[in-house]
Structures are given as C-alpha cells and as structure tokens.
Design a protein around this motif. Sequence first.
Motif, PDB file in Angstrom:
ATOM      1  N   THR A 169      15.473 -38.544  -7.725  1.00 15.26           N
ATOM      2  CA  THR A 169      15.275 -37.096  -7.659  1.00 15.26           C
ATOM      3  C   THR A 169      13.795 -36.779  -7.459  1.00 15.26           C
ATOM      4  O   THR A 169      13.435 -35.950  -6.618  1.00 15.26           O
ATOM      5  CB  THR A 169      15.740 -36.427  -8.965  1.00 15.26           C
ATOM      6  OG1 THR A 169      17.009 -36.957  -9.292  1.00 15.26           O
ATOM      7  CG2 THR A 169      15.846 -34.931  -8.825  1.00 15.26           C
ATOM      8  N   LEU A 170      12.939 -37.445  -8.233  1.00 18.24           N
ATOM      9  CA  LEU A 170      11.510 -37.167  -8.139  1.00 18.24           C
ATOM     10  C   LEU A 170      10.967 -37.570  -6.770  1.00 18.24           C
ATOM     11  O   LEU A 170      10.123 -36.870  -6.201  1.00 18.24           O
ATOM     12  CB  LEU A 170      10.748 -37.899  -9.245  1.00 18.24           C
ATOM     13  CG  LEU A 170      10.990 -37.364 -10.656  1.00 18.24           C
ATOM     14  CD1 LEU A 170      10.238 -38.182 -11.670  1.00 18.24           C
ATOM     15  CD2 LEU A 170      10.592 -35.904 -10.758  1.00 18.24           C
ATOM     16  N   LEU A 194       2.562 -35.021 -13.728  1.00 13.11           N
ATOM     17  CA  LEU A 194       3.998 -34.745 -13.793  1.00 13.11           C
ATOM     18  C   LEU A 194       4.581 -35.294 -15.096  1.00 13.11           C
ATOM     19  O   LEU A 194       5.399 -34.641 -15.747  1.00 13.11           O
ATOM     20  CB  LEU A 194       4.698 -35.379 -12.593  1.00 13.11           C
ATOM     21  CG  LEU A 194       6.183 -35.097 -12.502  1.00 13.11           C
ATOM     22  CD1 LEU A 194       6.442 -33.661 -12.103  1.00 13.11           C
ATOM     23  CD2 LEU A 194       6.868 -36.039 -11.533  1.00 13.11           C
ATOM     24  N   LEU A 224      12.610 -37.555  -3.971  1.00 14.19           N
ATOM     25  CA  LEU A 224      13.040 -36.504  -3.043  1.00 14.19           C
ATOM     26  C   LEU A 224      12.173 -35.268  -3.195  1.00 14.19           C
ATOM     27  O   LEU A 224      11.769 -34.640  -2.220  1.00 14.19           O
ATOM     28  CB  LEU A 224      14.493 -36.113  -3.333  1.00 14.19           C
ATOM     29  CG  LEU A 224      15.557 -37.075  -2.861  1.00 14.19           C
ATOM     30  CD1 LEU A 224      16.900 -36.658  -3.409  1.00 14.19           C
ATOM     31  CD2 LEU A 224      15.591 -37.104  -1.352  1.00 14.19           C
ATOM     32  N   ARG A 225      11.872 -34.925  -4.430  1.00 14.37           N
ATOM     33  CA  ARG A 225      11.089 -33.736  -4.722  1.00 14.37           C
ATOM     34  C   ARG A 225       9.685 -33.840  -4.116  1.00 14.37           C
ATOM     35  O   ARG A 225       9.136 -32.857  -3.635  1.00 14.37           O
ATOM     36  CB  ARG A 225      11.031 -33.537  -6.236  1.00 14.37           C
ATOM     37  CG  ARG A 225       9.888 -32.754  -6.804  1.00 14.37           C
ATOM     38  CD  ARG A 225      10.017 -31.267  -6.546  1.00 14.37           C
ATOM     39  NE  ARG A 225       8.802 -30.601  -6.949  1.00 14.37           N
ATOM     40  CZ  ARG A 225       7.724 -30.497  -6.211  1.00 14.37           C
ATOM     41  NH1 ARG A 225       7.712 -30.975  -4.999  1.00 14.37           N
ATOM     42  NH2 ARG A 225       6.657 -29.904  -6.670  1.00 14.37           N
ATOM     43  N   PHE A 226       9.101 -35.057  -4.146  1.00 10.82           N
ATOM     44  CA  PHE A 226       7.711 -35.178  -3.744  1.00 10.82           C
ATOM     45  C   PHE A 226       7.505 -35.556  -2.281  1.00 10.82           C
ATOM     46  O   PHE A 226       6.369 -35.600  -1.829  1.00 10.82           O
ATOM     47  CB  PHE A 226       6.962 -36.127  -4.681  1.00 10.82           C
ATOM     48  CG  PHE A 226       6.503 -35.410  -5.914  1.00 10.82           C
ATOM     49  CD1 PHE A 226       5.313 -34.715  -5.913  1.00 10.82           C
ATOM     50  CD2 PHE A 226       7.292 -35.354  -7.045  1.00 10.82           C
ATOM     51  CE1 PHE A 226       4.911 -34.001  -7.025  1.00 10.82           C
ATOM     52  CE2 PHE A 226       6.894 -34.647  -8.162  1.00 10.82           C
ATOM     53  CZ  PHE A 226       5.698 -33.968  -8.151  1.00 10.82           C
ATOM     54  N   THR A 243      20.289 -33.585  -4.071  1.00  7.72           N
ATOM     55  CA  THR A 243      20.369 -33.482  -5.529  1.00  7.72           C
ATOM     56  C   THR A 243      21.772 -33.811  -6.012  1.00  7.72           C
ATOM     57  O   THR A 243      21.959 -34.557  -6.980  1.00  7.72           O
ATOM     58  CB  THR A 243      20.047 -32.052  -5.990  1.00  7.72           C
ATOM     59  OG1 THR A 243      19.109 -31.502  -5.104  1.00  7.72           O
ATOM     60  CG2 THR A 243      19.544 -32.037  -7.394  1.00  7.72           C
ATOM     61  N   ARG A 270      23.880 -31.483 -18.789  1.00  3.12           N
ATOM     62  CA  ARG A 270      23.638 -31.039 -17.422  1.00  3.12           C
ATOM     63  C   ARG A 270      24.169 -29.633 -17.229  1.00  3.12           C
ATOM     64  O   ARG A 270      25.235 -29.305 -17.733  1.00  3.12           O
ATOM     65  CB  ARG A 270      24.338 -31.979 -16.412  1.00  3.12           C
ATOM     66  CG  ARG A 270      23.986 -33.428 -16.585  1.00  3.12           C
ATOM     67  CD  ARG A 270      22.504 -33.662 -16.572  1.00  3.12           C
ATOM     68  NE  ARG A 270      21.877 -33.328 -15.322  1.00  3.12           N
ATOM     69  CZ  ARG A 270      21.667 -34.203 -14.353  1.00  3.12           C
ATOM     70  NH1 ARG A 270      22.063 -35.439 -14.478  1.00  3.12           N
ATOM     71  NH2 ARG A 270      21.073 -33.833 -13.252  1.00  3.12           N
ATOM     72  N   MET A 312      16.725 -40.456 -11.901  1.00  7.15           N
ATOM     73  CA  MET A 312      15.566 -39.582 -12.067  1.00  7.15           C
ATOM     74  C   MET A 312      14.480 -39.953 -11.062  1.00  7.15           C
ATOM     75  O   MET A 312      13.852 -39.084 -10.456  1.00  7.15           O
ATOM     76  CB  MET A 312      15.053 -39.701 -13.506  1.00  7.15           C
ATOM     77  CG  MET A 312      13.889 -38.804 -13.869  1.00  7.15           C
ATOM     78  SD  MET A 312      14.101 -37.078 -13.394  1.00  7.15           S
ATOM     79  CE  MET A 312      14.887 -36.415 -14.809  1.00  7.15           C
ATOM     80  N   THR A 332      24.103 -31.880  -0.815  1.00  7.81           N
ATOM     81  CA  THR A 332      22.643 -31.828  -0.983  1.00  7.81           C
ATOM     82  C   THR A 332      22.169 -33.129  -1.625  1.00  7.81           C
ATOM     83  O   THR A 332      22.924 -33.764  -2.361  1.00  7.81           O
ATOM     84  CB  THR A 332      22.221 -30.657  -1.898  1.00  7.81           C
ATOM     85  OG1 THR A 332      22.823 -30.865  -3.176  1.00  7.81           O
ATOM     86  CG2 THR A 332      22.639 -29.324  -1.358  1.00  7.81           C
ATOM     87  N   ILE A 369      14.761 -31.709   3.150  1.00  8.15           N
ATOM     88  CA  ILE A 369      14.947 -33.092   2.716  1.00  8.15           C
ATOM     89  C   ILE A 369      16.381 -33.481   3.003  1.00  8.15           C
ATOM     90  O   ILE A 369      17.300 -32.704   2.784  1.00  8.15           O
ATOM     91  CB  ILE A 369      14.666 -33.243   1.211  1.00  8.15           C
ATOM     92  CG1 ILE A 369      13.474 -32.407   0.833  1.00  8.15           C
ATOM     93  CG2 ILE A 369      14.462 -34.687   0.839  1.00  8.15           C
ATOM     94  CD1 ILE A 369      13.468 -32.064  -0.632  1.00  8.15           C
ATOM     95  N   MET A 374       6.556 -33.189 -17.832  1.00  6.00           N
ATOM     96  CA  MET A 374       7.921 -33.534 -18.248  1.00  6.00           C
ATOM     97  C   MET A 374       7.999 -33.710 -19.764  1.00  6.00           C
ATOM     98  O   MET A 374       8.962 -33.292 -20.393  1.00  6.00           O
ATOM     99  CB  MET A 374       8.388 -34.804 -17.527  1.00  6.00           C
ATOM    100  CG  MET A 374       8.744 -34.540 -16.084  1.00  6.00           C
ATOM    101  SD  MET A 374       9.015 -36.044 -15.145  1.00  6.00           S
ATOM    102  CE  MET A 374      10.621 -36.522 -15.752  1.00  6.00           C
ATOM    103  N   PRO A 387       8.154 -33.784   0.542  1.00  2.79           N
ATOM    104  CA  PRO A 387       7.423 -32.720   1.274  1.00  2.79           C
ATOM    105  C   PRO A 387       5.994 -32.526   0.769  1.00  2.79           C
ATOM    106  O   PRO A 387       5.090 -32.302   1.573  1.00  2.79           O
ATOM    107  CB  PRO A 387       8.246 -31.466   1.031  1.00  2.79           C
ATOM    108  CG  PRO A 387       9.308 -31.812   0.085  1.00  2.79           C
ATOM    109  CD  PRO A 387       9.357 -33.276  -0.111  1.00  2.79           C
ATOM    110  N   THR A 388       5.794 -32.652  -0.544  1.00  2.00           N
ATOM    111  CA  THR A 388       4.451 -32.481  -1.115  1.00  2.00           C
ATOM    112  C   THR A 388       3.502 -33.527  -0.551  1.00  2.00           C
ATOM    113  O   THR A 388       2.377 -33.221  -0.167  1.00  2.00           O
ATOM    114  CB  THR A 388       4.517 -32.617  -2.644  1.00  2.00           C
ATOM    115  OG1 THR A 388       5.572 -31.806  -3.121  1.00  2.00           O
ATOM    116  CG2 THR A 388       3.227 -32.200  -3.299  1.00  2.00           C
TER     117      THR A 388
END
Lengths: 290, 272
Positions: B162-163, B219, B165-167, B134, B236, B159, B132, B7, B223, B169-170
């Motif tokens: 971030t989510l 999700l 970016l996370r999803f 993140t 953090r 948030m 990165t 990513i 969470m 590739p999925t």
Amino acid sequence: MKDSIIEFDNVSFTYDGTEEEQKERLPAVKEVTLSIKKGEFVSVLGHNGSGKSTLAKLCNAILIPQSGKVTVCGMDTADESLIYDIREKVGMVFQNPDNQIVATIVEDDVAFGPENLGVEPKEIRRRVDESLKAVGMYEFREYEPHKLSGGQKQRVAIAGIIAMRTDCIVFDEPTAMIDPKGRAEVMETAKKLNRENGITVIFITHFMEEAAEADRVVVMDDGRVLLDGTPARVFGERETIRKIGLEIPSAANLADMLKENGIELESDVLTPSDCIDAVYEAARKAGVCS
Amino acid sequence: MIRDITIGQYLPGKSALHKMDPRVKIIVTFAFIIVIFMCKNFWSLGLMVLFTALCTILAGVPMRMMLKSLRPVMVILVFTGILNIFYTSGGNKLLEFWKITVTDKGIYTAVFMIVRIVCLIAGSSLLTYTTTPTMLTDAIERILSPLKVFKIQVHTLAMMMTLALRFIPTLIEEIERIMNAQKARGADLESGGFIKRAKALIPILIPLFISAFRRAYELAFAMECRCYRGGEGRTRMKQMKVKATDIVASAVTAALLGAVIFLNIYFKPVIG
C-alpha cells in the motif's frame, strides 16, 4: 491542575547522536515549565533551532524528556504502557503533507487512525464522514491524495487525526511548505475545530500573522520559554521580540509606524482585520471619512 | 501533468465486475487462468474467448484499452508464433525450403498458442481494470491471512504494498524536480553513450534516495502518532462481503471448467 491537558514540569531534552549532530541540534529544550489548558488555542513561536519542534514531539511521547516530566491528561509520557492512550488524546499534524498520508484514497487514509485503535467498522465509517465534513473535504473522499493541493492534503491529515477523537492536536509548522491559500485553509480549519469542537490546539509556526490569531502565544528561544501570554501582551514586548530575531506581525508594525508619524490608533492592533477597524476609526475621528 | 497519473490501470465503473468482492475476483481470475491452460482444442479455447469477450463488454472496458494492455506482450506473441510454426513436428507439409518445414499442425499450434496468451492477458487485465490497487492489496492480505499460521507477516507485506503504491506518484514528482534542478545546474542528461548517460543518472539517484529515506522516517513518525502498531487488533473500515454476484461468478467459472473438460474429451486435441 484539573483543567490542563498537557503539563510540562521542568522539562529538559537533549538529542543523542553523534557529536556533530549534537552540535547541530543543541539546544533542544531546557527546563521548560508550561501548562496547556483544555480548549485553548496556543501558538508557539520561535526561529529555527529554538526548540519549538522538540516541544511538539514531547507532547505525545515521540520524545521522552531526560529530566522533568510531561503529563497528558494525568498520564506520564515516560510510562511506556500508556503510549497509545496518550497518542489517542494528542494527535499531531506535520510539516510535509506528503509524508503523513498513508493510503492511496483520501477516506482510507482518514480511516487509518481509527482502524489502528480497533474501532468497529460502522463507527469508523461514521467518524470518517464526520471528520471529512469538519475539514471541508467530504467531496474529495474518493480522490487520490497526490491529486490534491498542499492545503487540501493538510486538511486530510487533520481529518485523520480528529477521526481518532483526539482532545488535542499539535500542529508542527503545518503551513511551512504550502502556498498562502493553503495556509489560510489550514489556519481556518484549526480555528474552526478549536471553536466548534472544543479541540485544544497547539500551533507551532514561524508566521507571526498566524500566531497573532491564537488565544495565547508562547515564544521559545534557545530551548527556553521566553514569553508567554496573550498575543497583545507578547507582541507588546516589541524589543524582546526583535532582539531574538523575530518580526512582529506586519499589521502591528504598520500601527507602530503610524504612531511614529503621529497617528494614534485607539486599540491594540495585531491582525489585519484589527488594523482595518482601527485605521477606519482613526480616519473617522479625523473627519477624513464618514 | 504529473498530477494526472493514475496508479495501476483502474477504470472507474459500476458494472457487476466492479462490484464483485475483490477476493472472489482474484480467485476466479486464477481459476480462469488454470482453465485456459486446460484447453486442448479450438472448441474449448473458443468458448474461453467468447467468455472473455462477454466479460469485457460486461465490465464496460473499451476495446482500445484491451488492445493497449496487449502491447507489452507483442514481442512474446510474435516469438511464440514463429517458434511454434517452425518447430512443431508432424502434420502435413505445406512449405519446405532449406532446413525449414512448415506444417499445417505447426500453424494450428501457433494460432492456438497466440489466442491462448491473448486470452490470458485480457482476462487478467480485466481484474486490474475493475479493481483499485487498494482493494487488490486488501484482498491479497485477506486471502493470504491463513499464512499467519506459518509466521508469515502478511499484514506487513500488504502495508508495504500500500505504501509503495501511495508513494509512486510522490517519487515521480520528486524525480522530475531533481532532474530539473540538475539541468538548471548544467547537467547533461540526454546526450552521450550508454555509460555516459548512466553516469549522468548518479546526481539524480543520490538525492532521490536521500529524500526517500527522509520521507520514510517522517512517515514512520506520522504512523506512530496515529497509533499504528502492526496488524494486531486492527479493524478495517471497508468490510468485504461475498454477495450474490460473487456466487454467480464462481458458479459460471465452475461451469466453464466443466464445459472445457467436456469439449476436451469430445473433440480431437490440437496440442499435446
């Protein structure tokens, strides 16, 4: 009861929604009374729609029962002010490993829970490292989750829960979507956490082999608890198990078949390793091998 | 194959640029962009080119990667060049045919603009090459956090980023799976005109959306199970600290600003 961690007292739950949804989802949970003791490894069995997933969601206040009471460490799940205290005690691992990982880096994901609890940064770091080591994923801490296998993702999810220092983990069919190798990894991790860290495990599954490895098996059918006891006792009720459409573990099945053919095994056989021992013992007695 | 996608365009490394506080890095990059736009002649622009080149070497980003980041803006570069050559008035006429005149000033301006854009892209690519995604979202959250005063939900925005970016590739994996499933049922995705191809996308998009919504739902459950309740009272794990490198970087940027202003006054401007 003092040593119980989760207590179901005559709990019933019905999903609301459209009529169609209700028809599809009913029955959920009916008049369940159950007590999970601290440090136990309980597996919950049942076919689809038996209410086993609903039972799991009742454990940490995702669902609130319409009648009856669920208490976690003495806290009533219906009390909204206690919701986060309850979730701090009882964590949950879901079926789909992809849909429970929040961050783009493994260690950030494990840190998510403690961050939400407002733990000090240094302490979070310590817990994250500790949790990743406990599930054997420490070397992968800087990986991106999508580059991991299903079993590895589930172990990351488990690490994310234990980093919150939960007393109990509810596994909601964690192995249903992953390959046999990953399944073994997840099961091993759950057993290890139960044995070494004293974490209470509620393991919901439809794999008999996994259920056979628990201390206690609860069989659900049509929203009710049908059988509850040690694996040997529960799987001893062959007829009941077969009647509700479940299979008995294949090792036990093999033992039954041997019995039918006149080969008596000494001990109760449930897991493959039991089976090997028993067959070996029988063979030795019969003088087939030394 | 799909597992290999990364990513963003982060290049792992251990250079001083990698180790900088991402907050300072973002601010310095912004300052860098402003300084580039302040350049008025080749002397000051040359200084910036030199600085960008130095930073690229320092970050250990291969030249090949830098050129790759310029590829998407190639059209803009060519377009800018042509426009500036033909539409700059004044200067000595070099070439004249039909209604078009080319002057030396036009060529200077064109080259100047192109170099400026290249510098701009290279500079901002350095940010994404050494940070990165993140870290970037984290830094953006912290830089924007004063906006909380105006009731802007900075944490929620970060948030969401971030989510997302996370999803990525999925969901790419999912698209591939759905495409294969539809192909197996005889769907024709590759032939036909634009409208036919667009229509062929419907059986891919609908399952994709349905599954994305289901994922979002699960999700959210997961969470909540991990005690997520918004940014309130959240800590953090990774703290950001301004280190010596960051102070040096800020000082260098400030010096650059001074130098560019000086060179602008001292030498004749090319543009404006």
